[in-house]
Design a protein around this motif. Sequence first.
Motif, PDB file in Angstrom:
ATOM      1  N   LYS A 104     -11.132  20.777 -99.418  1.00 32.04           N
ATOM      2  CA  LYS A 104     -10.750  22.154 -99.710  1.00 32.04           C
ATOM      3  C   LYS A 104      -9.363  22.183-100.321  1.00 32.04           C
ATOM      4  N   LYS A 105      -9.217  23.059-101.291  1.00 32.42           N
ATOM      5  CA  LYS A 105      -7.913  23.253-101.904  1.00 32.42           C
ATOM      6  C   LYS A 105      -7.084  24.156-101.002  1.00 32.42           C
ATOM      7  N   ASP A 106      -5.785  24.033-101.124  1.00 29.31           N
ATOM      8  CA  ASP A 106      -4.891  24.896-100.373  1.00 29.31           C
ATOM      9  C   ASP A 106      -4.952  26.276-101.020  1.00 29.31           C
ATOM     10  N   SER A 107      -5.648  27.187-100.366  1.00 24.16           N
ATOM     11  CA  SER A 107      -5.857  28.512-100.952  1.00 24.16           C
ATOM     12  C   SER A 107      -4.579  29.326-101.050  1.00 24.16           C
ATOM     13  N   ASN A 108      -3.554  28.923-100.340  1.00 24.31           N
ATOM     14  CA  ASN A 108      -2.301  29.679-100.353  1.00 24.31           C
ATOM     15  C   ASN A 108      -1.338  29.215-101.444  1.00 24.31           C
ATOM     16  N   ASP A 157       1.214  32.537-115.934  1.00 21.69           N
ATOM     17  CA  ASP A 157       2.382  31.711-115.607  1.00 21.69           C
ATOM     18  C   ASP A 157       2.243  31.077-114.226  1.00 21.69           C
ATOM     19  N   VAL A 158       1.598  31.797-113.291  1.00 22.22           N
ATOM     20  CA  VAL A 158       1.347  31.228-111.962  1.00 22.22           C
ATOM     21  C   VAL A 158       0.434  30.014-112.104  1.00 22.22           C
ATOM     22  N   ALA A 159      -0.554  30.097-112.977  1.00 18.31           N
ATOM     23  CA  ALA A 159      -1.475  28.984-113.181  1.00 18.31           C
ATOM     24  C   ALA A 159      -0.779  27.783-113.823  1.00 18.31           C
ATOM     25  N   LYS A 160       0.247  28.028-114.631  1.00 22.11           N
ATOM     26  CA  LYS A 160       0.983  26.946-115.297  1.00 22.11           C
ATOM     27  C   LYS A 160       1.999  26.268-114.377  1.00 22.11           C
ATOM     28  N   LYS A 161       2.402  26.964-113.350  1.00 22.08           N
ATOM     29  CA  LYS A 161       3.493  26.494-112.483  1.00 22.08           C
ATOM     30  C   LYS A 161       3.213  25.131-111.831  1.00 22.08           C
ATOM     31  N   PRO A 162       2.008  24.861-111.295  1.00 19.45           N
ATOM     32  CA  PRO A 162       1.788  23.531-110.705  1.00 19.45           C
ATOM     33  C   PRO A 162       2.009  22.395-111.702  1.00 19.45           C
ATOM     34  N   GLY A 163       1.646  22.603-112.961  1.00 20.83           N
ATOM     35  CA  GLY A 163       1.905  21.584-113.986  1.00 20.83           C
ATOM     36  C   GLY A 163       3.385  21.363-114.196  1.00 20.83           C
ATOM     37  N   GLU A 164       4.130  22.452-114.213  1.00 20.57           N
ATOM     38  CA  GLU A 164       5.585  22.339-114.340  1.00 20.57           C
ATOM     39  C   GLU A 164       6.181  21.622-113.135  1.00 20.57           C
ATOM     40  N   MET A 165       5.663  21.942-111.949  1.00 17.60           N
ATOM     41  CA  MET A 165       6.157  21.298-110.728  1.00 17.60           C
ATOM     42  C   MET A 165       5.863  19.794-110.772  1.00 17.60           C
ATOM     43  N   TRP A 166       4.686  19.424-111.272  1.00 15.70           N
ATOM     44  CA  TRP A 166       4.329  18.009-111.395  1.00 15.70           C
ATOM     45  C   TRP A 166       5.289  17.309-112.350  1.00 15.70           C
ATOM     46  N   ASN A 167       5.566  17.949-113.477  1.00 17.19           N
ATOM     47  CA  ASN A 167       6.478  17.361-114.461  1.00 17.19           C
ATOM     48  C   ASN A 167       7.890  17.212-113.922  1.00 17.19           C
ATOM     49  N   ASP A 168       8.271  18.042-112.977  1.00 13.91           N
ATOM     50  CA  ASP A 168       9.613  17.970-112.392  1.00 13.91           C
ATOM     51  C   ASP A 168       9.748  16.856-111.350  1.00 13.91           C
ATOM     52  N   ILE A 178       3.337  30.386-104.809  1.00 17.52           N
ATOM     53  CA  ILE A 178       4.027  30.331-106.107  1.00 17.52           C
ATOM     54  C   ILE A 178       4.377  31.740-106.558  1.00 17.52           C
ATOM     55  N   LYS A 179       3.433  32.644-106.419  1.00 20.87           N
ATOM     56  CA  LYS A 179       3.659  34.041-106.829  1.00 20.87           C
ATOM     57  C   LYS A 179       4.786  34.671-106.016  1.00 20.87           C
ATOM     58  N   SER A 180       4.812  34.413-104.712  1.00 22.91           N
ATOM     59  CA  SER A 180       5.834  35.035-103.858  1.00 22.91           C
ATOM     60  C   SER A 180       7.225  34.471-104.119  1.00 22.91           C
ATOM     61  N   THR A 181       7.326  33.197-104.477  1.00 22.11           N
ATOM     62  CA  THR A 181       8.643  32.609-104.744  1.00 22.11           C
ATOM     63  C   THR A 181       9.096  32.824-106.180  1.00 22.11           C
TER      64      THR A 181
END
Length: 148
Positions: free
Chosen positions: A69-73, A89-100, A78-81
């Motif tokens: 199961k994926k972490d549903s939260n 942009d919320v959907a793009k954020k995990p990719g940016e986090m990975w690149n960081d 991401i949206k709350s922070t």
Amino acid sequence: MLQTCREDHKKKNPEVPINFAEFSKKYSERWKTMSREEKSKFDEMAKADKVCYNQEMKDYRPAKGGKKKKDSNTFIKIKSTNSGISIGDVAKKPGEMWNDLNDGEKQPYITEAAKLKEKYEMHVANYKSKGKFDVAPSNFSVLLKLPR
């Protein structure tokens, strides 16, 4: 019946590609004109296949653990922070986090992905050599869990 006819067609005309839509339409018409005696051969084949299927399914057990199961939260967090950003942009954020992440932080995920890829390739080779899996393959995708 259709599978048998396709195999016969391939044997007689190996160089001629089969258009499945046209082929199935043609043999659907043929089925309608067949006598009961002609159809009985295919009915017997279907019964034999069903017996074989039921025998194989009797011993079937789903893969342990099932689908991860994926972490549903994750997106909510991401949206709350990052208030005020769009859904895109919320959907793009995990990719940016990975690149960081630095190489050391990425390494456990890369190692796990390599292991799963190797396991996947083993199952594919087994499938191609035997025509079936000996064991139901597990989930081959890596679920990326970024630091929060």
